[in-house]
Enzyme design. Sequence first.
Site, short mmCIF file in Angstrom:
data_model
loop_
_atom_site.label_atom_id
_atom_site.label_comp_id
_atom_site.label_asym_id
_atom_site.label_seq_id
_atom_site.Cartn_x
_atom_site.Cartn_y
_atom_site.Cartn_z
N HIS A 227 9.19 22.70 21.16
CA HIS A 227 10.62 22.29 21.77
C HIS A 227 11.72 22.00 21.33
CE1 HIS A 227 8.41 22.57 25.64
NE2 HIS A 227 7.46 21.85 25.27
N GLU B 76 1.97 7.64 10.31
CA GLU B 76 1.88 6.87 9.24
C GLU B 76 1.61 7.78 8.16
OE1 GLU B 76 2.39 3.99 8.60
OE2 GLU B 76 1.42 3.45 6.88
N ASN C 1 -14.11 -17.86 -2.62
CA ASN C 1 -13.43 -16.85 -2.35
C ASN C 1 -14.21 -16.10 -1.34
OD1 ASN C 1 -11.50 -17.21 -4.20
ND2 ASN C 1 -11.70 -15.10 -5.30
N GLY C 2 -13.77 -15.71 -0.14
CA GLY C 2 -14.47 -14.72 0.95
C GLY C 2 -14.47 -15.66 1.96
N ARG D 98 -2.05 -11.92 -7.53
CA ARG D 98 -2.98 -11.57 -6.41
C ARG D 98 -2.27 -12.18 -5.27
NH1 ARG D 98 -8.78 -11.37 -8.07
NH2 ARG D 98 -9.43 -12.16 -5.88
N LYS E 206 9.34 -5.27 0.86
CA LYS E 206 7.86 -5.48 1.42
C LYS E 206 7.92 -5.88 2.62
CE LYS E 206 3.12 -5.48 1.25
NZ LYS E 206 2.86 -4.21 1.41
N GLU F 149 8.31 7.26 2.08
CA GLU F 149 8.48 6.04 1.38
C GLU F 149 8.38 6.06 -0.13
OE1 GLU F 149 7.02 2.12 3.93
OE2 GLU F 149 5.38 3.91 3.39
N LYS G 51 4.16 7.38 4.65
CA LYS G 51 3.94 7.12 3.29
C LYS G 51 4.44 8.20 2.38
CE LYS G 51 2.70 3.99 3.62
NZ LYS G 51 2.61 2.89 4.69
N TRP H 11 -5.34 -18.14 -1.19
CA TRP H 11 -4.28 -17.52 -0.27
C TRP H 11 -4.94 -17.89 1.24
CZ3 TRP H 11 -4.55 -13.25 3.07
CH2 TRP H 11 -3.18 -12.65 3.44
N CYS I 254 -7.45 -15.05 -2.89
CA CYS I 254 -7.74 -16.31 -3.75
C CYS I 254 -8.31 -15.63 -5.22
CB CYS I 254 -8.92 -17.06 -3.00
SG CYS I 254 -8.65 -17.41 -1.21
C1 G6P Z 1 8.86 -3.04 6.04
C2 G6P Z 1 7.73 -2.56 4.93
C3 G6P Z 1 6.51 -1.69 5.73
C4 G6P Z 1 6.15 -2.42 6.77
C5 G6P Z 1 7.15 -3.02 7.70
C6 G6P Z 1 6.82 -4.02 8.70
O1 G6P Z 1 9.73 -2.07 6.18
O2 G6P Z 1 8.19 -1.86 4.01
O3 G6P Z 1 5.77 -1.19 4.90
O4 G6P Z 1 5.33 -1.68 7.76
O5 G6P Z 1 8.23 -3.56 6.97
O6 G6P Z 1 6.20 -5.12 8.10
P1 G6P Z 1 5.31 -6.10 8.75
O7 G6P Z 1 5.22 -7.15 7.68
O8 G6P Z 1 6.01 -6.84 9.81
O9 G6P Z 1 4.17 -5.37 9.21
#
Ligand code: G6P
Length: 608
Positions: free
Chosen positions: A504, A481, A101-102, A27, A603, A488, A485, A75, A2
């Site tokens: 293995h 993860e 906000n909050g 935002r 995204k 990606e 990262k 939001w 927000c």
């Molecule tokens: C896309 C994004 C990832 C995300 C995945 C799942 O591949 O680039 O960053 O982890 O989707 O997205 P979600 O919105 O379901 O967490």
Amino acid sequence: MCGIVGYVGNEHAASILIEGLKKLEYRGYDSAGIAVINNKEINMIKASGKIKNLCEKTDDGKSISGTIGIAHTRWATHGAPNDANAHPHVSNNKKFAVVHNGIIENYMELKKELLDKGYKFNSETDTEVIVHLLDMYYDKDFKIALMKTISRLEGSYALGVICKDYPDTMFAAMLNSPLIIGVGVCENYFASDVTALVQRTKNVIYIEEGDFAEISSNTILIYSNTGEPVTREKTRIVWDVEAAEKGGYEHFMLKEIMEQPRAIKSAIEPRIKKGCISFEDSNIPTDLLEGISRISITACGSAYHAACAGKYMIEELARIPVDVDLASEFRYRRPIIDKSTLVIVISQSGETADTIAALKEAKENGASVLAIVNVVGSAISKLADYVIYTWAGPEIAVATTKGYTTQVTVLCLLSVYLAEKNKKIDAETALRLTSEIQKIPQLAQRAIDLNPQIPYLAKKYHNERSMFFIGRNTDYAVCLEGSLKLKEISYIHSEAYAAGELKHGTIALIDNDRLVVALACNDRLLDKLISNIREVKARGAKVLGVITERSTKIIPETDDIIYIPVGETLFNAVVQVIPLQMFAYYVALHNGCDIDKPKNLAKSVTVE
Ligand code: G6P
């Protein structure tokens, strides 16, 4: 997230407020609204969707006269994104209007009290209690009414309030949610973010937690929460609009990495009542979580990696078997699920096509579906039987950071909650573990502060062609993860391996100078990991150790070190990943990559 803007001066308030809201669009939001005092009346207009809808309703603000007002981009957190839930909210007699906000954590108790007193609620938001409290406490003194109101609020707030009896004065208040005051000439402002103000003024006052301010066109009086006048210094902003949007950071991703301590806190605090975990905001019936025979978690991408960490935590504490599936596999493998299986889907966006299909598959098989989601009103939040929101706020960078860490945080809470409900831990242990979870936001900040060397490590290793991440137990989940990262955003090939599995086959790829990132935060398995490190070193690898103070004996086995603060080992995944996100970020920066929008990625993947 927000956004808030407030203006008092001699100019046309609505135009200035709408311009301010437009600067906050980055935002993320789903509705907007504005309230202005004119002829001692509050004129309020709200519109769901984009700011252009608000502009259409108000002729770009021209149809609203007045020189004092407040505005908001919402939001959604409590209640769907629609006109009624959009801010501002007004009191029943239209004397007060508020933007917020909050999260007001005790809003349900307050709402009950206000309903009993005859107040009518027009929205599903937590915010609306504020405006009715103001009205309840108002006895011809705006300041006293505000003080009494904020003394009743638990949680976080950045507030802007106007009262039609005070056509020259607005109030702003903040606790655990950013708010700044903009200082102009014969006009003043407040905003949740400097971006909304930089084109109008570069002079700002950062008020402190618990402060509130009485703002008119020529004066700004700031008070502590007890009503004592306090002095807060004026600062000059040097950022332009673009830098301000990113909070002064070069990329949204770095801004979002740095926001994690606060985001994690938002995921935890509303769920702690008197030291115990409560999901009352998700309306999950207690009997749903008692006596479950199996849990099946399904998700995509980073959310799947969060699920992998969740499996370790839930099985360890609640002793319930957990299957973890990629949603794209789950949907086509005729999963064995029935009424006694709790299916958990995890999604930041709530719109991922494969996760939606997996959710539908689970429901068709009779399972109850609990979703862990960030975006309120998203498809998954509507389809699931129950929803736990992660409350990370909008993520703009494509590569998720705070979205992922808040998902793991919710899984930490859920693992303790399930363990207690299923009588696998006693109340005392549950209290101890809950207090460990409450330490995570601070530990997340320490994980950032402890590692100023990361940009140098990234410089040293940015030319690697391929890297391996190894670890055991939750360290392995974090490897998945951390490795993703790096791939990606830096486009460097990388693989995550359970440390014991490397030998293995994949160890054939370890050769001279290959970088292996070894996560060594699990004391119980440290000696095992040391053996794995020796295996790769014997083949010429360099080792970047990720260690805690309890695993320092690994230091002689490594070439470089990333430090993780000591916390409860089982919950440390949340904290451990943060320096790995930073490492990936700086490697990508050295390689000149488009960090916020990496090639080939989206995204939210809404196609199969
Ligand atoms: C896309 C994004 C990832 C995300 C995945 C799942 O591949 O680039 O960053 O982890 O989707 O997205 P979600 O919105 O379901 O967490």
